[in-house]
Design a protein around this motif. Structure first.
Motif, PDB file in Angstrom:
ATOM      1  N   LEU A 147      39.587  40.827  47.564  1.00 59.84           N
ATOM      2  CA  LEU A 147      40.073  39.991  48.326  1.00 59.84           C
ATOM      3  C   LEU A 147      40.429  40.288  49.946  1.00 59.84           C
ATOM      4  CD1 LEU A 147      42.035  38.039  45.685  1.00 59.84           C
ATOM      5  CD2 LEU A 147      39.719  37.603  46.290  1.00 59.84           C
ATOM      6  N   VAL A 163      34.231  40.721  42.451  1.00 58.54           N
ATOM      7  CA  VAL A 163      34.841  39.467  42.596  1.00 58.54           C
ATOM      8  C   VAL A 163      33.725  38.415  42.799  1.00 58.54           C
ATOM      9  CG1 VAL A 163      36.137  37.673  44.174  1.00 58.54           C
ATOM     10  CG2 VAL A 163      36.990  39.940  43.422  1.00 58.54           C
ATOM     11  N   SER A 166      31.946  37.987  39.525  1.00 66.49           N
ATOM     12  CA  SER A 166      32.547  37.297  38.577  1.00 66.49           C
ATOM     13  C   SER A 166      32.455  35.770  38.820  1.00 66.49           C
ATOM     14  CB  SER A 166      33.999  37.632  38.346  1.00 66.49           C
ATOM     15  OG  SER A 166      33.892  39.112  37.987  1.00 66.49           O
ATOM     16  N   GLU A 167      32.842  35.321  40.305  1.00 68.19           N
ATOM     17  CA  GLU A 167      32.638  34.095  40.419  1.00 68.19           C
ATOM     18  C   GLU A 167      31.344  33.459  40.596  1.00 68.19           C
ATOM     19  OE1 GLU A 167      36.100  34.240  44.319  1.00 68.19           O
ATOM     20  OE2 GLU A 167      33.963  34.317  44.767  1.00 68.19           O
ATOM     21  N   ARG A 170      30.810  32.733  36.306  1.00 62.33           N
ATOM     22  CA  ARG A 170      31.547  31.721  35.579  1.00 62.33           C
ATOM     23  C   ARG A 170      30.971  30.593  35.401  1.00 62.33           C
ATOM     24  NH1 ARG A 170      36.685  31.408  34.198  1.00 62.33           N
ATOM     25  NH2 ARG A 170      37.671  29.370  34.100  1.00 62.33           N
ATOM     26  N   SER A 181      36.338  36.152  33.835  1.00 66.65           N
ATOM     27  CA  SER A 181      37.686  36.240  34.541  1.00 66.65           C
ATOM     28  C   SER A 181      37.429  37.406  35.419  1.00 66.65           C
ATOM     29  CB  SER A 181      38.776  36.407  33.580  1.00 66.65           C
ATOM     30  OG  SER A 181      38.978  35.361  32.818  1.00 66.65           O
ATOM     31  N   VAL A 182      38.180  37.460  36.592  1.00 69.93           N
ATOM     32  CA  VAL A 182      38.248  38.742  37.360  1.00 69.93           C
ATOM     33  C   VAL A 182      39.736  39.084  37.479  1.00 69.93           C
ATOM     34  CG1 VAL A 182      38.454  37.282  39.694  1.00 69.93           C
ATOM     35  CG2 VAL A 182      37.676  39.854  39.386  1.00 69.93           C
ATOM     36  N   CYS A 184      42.542  41.236  39.380  1.00 71.40           N
ATOM     37  CA  CYS A 184      42.944  41.698  40.815  1.00 71.40           C
ATOM     38  C   CYS A 184      44.147  42.133  40.878  1.00 71.40           C
ATOM     39  CB  CYS A 184      42.703  40.549  41.916  1.00 71.40           C
ATOM     40  SG  CYS A 184      41.011  40.007  42.139  1.00 71.40           S
ATOM     41  N   TRP A 248      41.573  31.850  32.366  1.00 72.22           N
ATOM     42  CA  TRP A 248      41.730  32.036  33.805  1.00 72.22           C
ATOM     43  C   TRP A 248      40.549  32.660  34.713  1.00 72.22           C
ATOM     44  CZ3 TRP A 248      47.309  34.879  33.838  1.00 72.22           C
ATOM     45  CH2 TRP A 248      48.231  33.956  33.035  1.00 72.22           C
ATOM     46  N   TYR A 250      40.941  33.667  37.715  1.00 74.20           N
ATOM     47  CA  TYR A 250      41.490  34.979  38.544  1.00 74.20           C
ATOM     48  C   TYR A 250      42.564  35.365  37.757  1.00 74.20           C
ATOM     49  CZ  TYR A 250      38.712  33.065  42.241  1.00 74.20           C
ATOM     50  OH  TYR A 250      37.499  32.624  42.948  1.00 74.20           O
ATOM     51  N   PHE A 252      46.077  37.638  38.263  1.00 73.23           N
ATOM     52  CA  PHE A 252      46.805  38.672  39.415  1.00 73.23           C
ATOM     53  C   PHE A 252      48.088  39.070  38.533  1.00 73.23           C
ATOM     54  CE2 PHE A 252      44.720  35.156  42.035  1.00 73.23           C
ATOM     55  CZ  PHE A 252      43.976  36.162  42.865  1.00 73.23           C
TER      56      PHE A 252
END
Length: 282
Positions: A147, A163, A166-167, A170, A181-182, A184, A248, A250, A252
């Motif tokens: 990111l 990322v 995955s986006e 989805r 899900s990714v 990070c 989820w 994302y 984190f």
């Protein structure tokens, strides 16, 4: 996937660090886990320790930068457990060298492990999840460097790629009952700075020299200190389990780099502001 007990997961890079934390947390949730790693000794030790807790786990050795070995690992997983409901594309390496230092071999290795193995993992395991029709979840480990481009160029490219992949998947995979899900993570207590220990022999000679690691640079010393004082991998694993249960987008591990992400988005917004109100030529 609210009820994980009795489901099966395949986890790459599972013999240590974040991968072992995820495998352990999944096993503690009643999931059957196939641990996949390139390090035989570490893998055997991890599997033995989890089996000692009565977890239903097994291990398979694979260099995930080679598609054929990842396919063989998938075949072994199906032979052992029958079905796969959770795919965790976690294997990753650091290094790659800065501008003026990288070479073809360092790019090949970093891209192969960090990005292509994720692509192949989804290509191989996605249809297996579709076939049993019981739903599934794909979790792929990126980084905060996916990111905010703050590490070596090759590493940044691979993590941004994870990322983006995955986006982009989805929505399409949700229609097939598969969540995406990714992960990070920030600074986690792992051996990422010792990635050279798993450098394949086919690349070792070509990658000798400064392109392999960040060496004694100021960034390397800062990263080593931050990682040594970093977050417990098992905590990361527990977050991943929660992320799987609640789909989820994302995952984190902390908020340390949130201001950097905000700054990136502000810079992007400023770029739009520069051309706002102008009439494009057609």
């Amino acid at each position: 996937m609210r009820d994980l007990a009795g489901k099966t997961a395949f986890v790459t890079g599972a013999a240590s660090g974040i991968g072992l934390g995820i495998a352990t947390a999944l096993a503690q949730s009643g999931v059957k886990v196939m641990l996949c790693d390139i390090e035989q000794e570490a893998l055997d030790r991890a599997v033995a320790e989890l089996k000692a807790t009565n977890a239903d786990v097994d291990g398979v050795v694979a260099d995930v930068s080679l598609k054929a070995q990842l396919q063989a690992a998938a075949d072994a997983t199906v032979a052992r457990f029958g079905k796969v409901h959770v795919l965790v594309n976690n294997a990753g390496v650091g290094g790659g060298g800065g501008y003026g230092e990288w070479n073809d071999a360092s790019w090949d290795w970093t891209l192969g492990v960090n990005l292509m193995s994720v692509i192949w993992g989804i290509e191989i395991f996605g249809p297996l999840m579709e076939a049993h029709g019981e739903g599934g979840q794909i979790v792929s480990t990126a980084s905060m460097a996916g990111l905010v481009a703050a590490v070596a160029p090759a590493y940044n490219v691979t993590k941004y790629g994870v990322v983006a992949l995955s986006e982009g998947l989805r929505g399409p995979l949700a229609a097939k009952g598969i969540g995406v899900s990714v992960l990070c993570p920030g600074f986690i207590r792992t051996r990422i700075m010792e990635s050279a220990r798993n450098l394949p022999g086919r690349l070792s000679e070509a990658m000798a020299g400064p392109s392999m690691e960040t060496g004694n640079s100021e960034f390397a010393r800062m990263a080593e200190a931050a990682i040594a004082a970093g977050i417990d991998p098992l905590y990361v694993g527990e977050l991943v389990v929660e992320g799987i249960e609640n789909d989820w987008a994302y995952i984190f591990t902390d908020t340390q780099f949130e201001p950097s992400v905000d700054a990136r988005f502000a810079a992007i917004k400023a770029g739009f502001d520069l051309i706002r109100g102008r009439e494009p030529r057609h």
